[in-house]
Design a protein around this motif. Structure first.
Motif, mmCIF file in Angstrom:
data_model
loop_
_atom_site.group_PDB
_atom_site.id
_atom_site.type_symbol
_atom_site.label_atom_id
_atom_site.label_comp_id
_atom_site.label_asym_id
_atom_site.label_seq_id
_atom_site.Cartn_x
_atom_site.Cartn_y
_atom_site.Cartn_z
ATOM 1 N N TYR A 73 0.861 -1.189 0.000
ATOM 2 C CA TYR A 73 0.000 0.000 0.000
ATOM 3 C C TYR A 73 0.897 1.240 0.000
ATOM 4 N N ILE A 97 -4.993 -1.946 7.424
ATOM 5 C CA ILE A 97 -3.659 -1.879 6.836
ATOM 6 C C ILE A 97 -2.676 -2.409 7.880
ATOM 7 N N ARG A 108 -2.258 -3.727 2.568
ATOM 8 C CA ARG A 108 -3.695 -3.780 2.834
ATOM 9 C C ARG A 108 -4.093 -5.222 3.164
ATOM 10 N N ASP A 155 -11.673 -4.193 7.178
ATOM 11 C CA ASP A 155 -10.563 -3.817 6.296
ATOM 12 C C ASP A 155 -9.512 -3.056 7.098
ATOM 13 N N LEU A 161 -8.521 0.589 8.204
ATOM 14 C CA LEU A 161 -8.272 1.274 6.929
ATOM 15 C C LEU A 161 -9.095 2.559 6.850
#
Length: 438
Positions: free
Chosen positions: A128, A148, A138, A146, A240
């Motif tokens: 990412y 990171i 990610r 979701d 995220l």
């Protein structure tokens, strides 16, 4: 074919030692040439500096880690190194080439103690983002969240002190440190402390909680929250929170009013952190901010956070107030308080202060909006940098406030790239008038 990354402590040492030997040799050769020719050829010296700068920049970019991070800081500190180095080191501000994915997988499994398949529903192989001490991938948790995942490069933490010693030696042997030893000691001590904090992702998790609390009354400031179950000292998993990179803030999606609103909000977050919270986000480059068409500002990466001493904030407040009021006698005194001026040296010519004041306060000196997109302040500063040699013994790098200067310079470039048109004078004066005990 990409080079195999150097991750062992001994490998990093020898790589940096080779760079140091090369730089020292080039410097000695340049000195010998000028000695035998009897001339001080500015062009030859600049060419030699450029060769040394490119060697250092290429090595630091390949090495990543503490040494690369110092290079990034140095590129933003114009009085730290000759211009040729600042220019070359700008390359380190761009995204670093990624680390091979198998090394990232191994680091995650070592740190979190489970196979990646048990930890995540999926983990994207393509980074990412890639930076100096780690890279971001990610992913999705098994509950559908979701996220990171920020993964520190192996070997970077353990090699921090060795990297810094080698880089300092390279700069010294290259004749590049234009400061007294005491100032160099202070500067590298400050950088080492910030790097030690930045290499500890558990510390970053605490910083995130702190800044989310700071900005809890600012719904337009978005700071991703931490997933503790998937985080350690060298792996940090965050919710995220996406936004547009500054390059994606285009007229098709952002009208000028929204861009100006974002500019005011960025100024407010910066001023709040400096004058009210006395704790600043110390790594303000384009990759650590994102934007949304509703005017929200997303902030990333809280590894480099500088907690400021109240007396430093007060000296900074007083210095800016004096500069705006053109009270140069008071400004001289406050710069001594700030650690930027050598108190034992004679007072500075007021015309010198007036010259810099007239360049730097332009965005705050009028009620009319200032067009940052068309700003040439950086060019005016560059054109006057040679004047500092007249007062070289009177000033020193203000170690305690170096990250304040870095924050302000970083925000200037973001406001310029965004194309903000705004008058910040009234807002600034409100912050300056507040008591520093807030």
């Amino acid at each position: 074919m990409a080079k195999k990354p150097v991750t062992s402590r001994s490998g990093r040492f020898f790589k940096l030692a080779g760079m140091t030997a090369s730089v020292a040799g080039q410097y000695a050769g340049q000195k010998a040439r000028s000695l035998f020719s009897g001339e001080n050829d500015e062009g030859a010296r600049s060419e030699s500096y450029t060769r040394m700068a490119n060697r250092i920049t290429d090595t630091l970019g390949e090495m990543k880690g503490a040494a690369m991070k110092v290079g990034q800081i140095a590129s933003q500190t114009q009085d730290f190194l000759p211009r040729e180095f600042s220019d070359a080191l700008q390359k380190l501000q761009k995204e670093a080439p990624p680390m091979p994915f198998e090394i990232i997988l191994e680091q995650i499994e070592t740190e979190l103690g489970k196979p990646v398949g048990e930890l995540f529903e999926y983990l994207q192989e393509k980074p990412y983002a890639a930076a100096s001490i780690g890279q971001v991938h990610r992913a999705r948790l098994h509950d559908g969240t979701d996220v990171i995942v920020k993964v520190q490069y192996p070997g970077v933490d353990e090699s921090c002190d060795s990297d810094l010693k080698q880089l300092r030696l390279a700069l010294k042997l290259g004749g590049l440190l234009k400061m007294p030893k005491e100032s160099v000691d202070q500067l590298f001590k400050e950088i080492r402390e910030r790097l030690r904090e930045e290499l500890d992702y558990e510390n970053e998790a605490r910083n995130i909680a702190l800044f989310r609390e700071f900005h809890k009354s600012d719904p337009w400031v978005v700071i991703p929250s931490v997933i503790p179950s998937h985080s350690t000292r060298h792996v940090l998993t965050l919710i995220l929170e996406e936004g547009d990179h500054v390059s994606e803030v285009t007229p098709e999606r952002y009208d000028q009013a929204t861009i100006n609103l974002i500019g005011h909000r960025m100024f407010k977050t910066m001023a709040d952190q400096l004058f009210r919270f006395q704790c600043i986000h110390g790594d303000p480059h384009a990759g650590n901010f994102a934007y949304r068409p509703d005017g929200s500002v997303v902030m990333y990466d809280f590894g480099c956070v500088k907690k400021l001493k109240p007396e430093i904030v007060e000296a900074y407040r007083n210095a800016v107030t004096a500069a705006l009021a053109e009270d140069y006698k008071a400004l001289d005194s406050y710069l001594i308080d700030l650690g930027a001026r050598v108190g034992s040296q004679p007072a500075i010519d007021e015309a010198y202060y007036a010259m810099w004041r007239d360049i730097l306060v332009v965005p705050f000196d009028s009620e009319q909006p200032y067009d940052f997109g068309e700003s040439s302040i950086h060019k005016s500063v560059a054109a006057k940098t040679s004047t500092v040699f007249k007062y070289l013994d009177s000033f020193k790098p203000p170690v305690e406030s170096i990250f304040i200067d870095r924050m302000i310079a970083g925000h200037y470039w973001m406001l310029k790239r965004l194309g903000v048109q705004a008058a910040f004078g009234e807002e600034l004066r409100k912050y300056l008038a507040e008591s520093s005990t807030i």
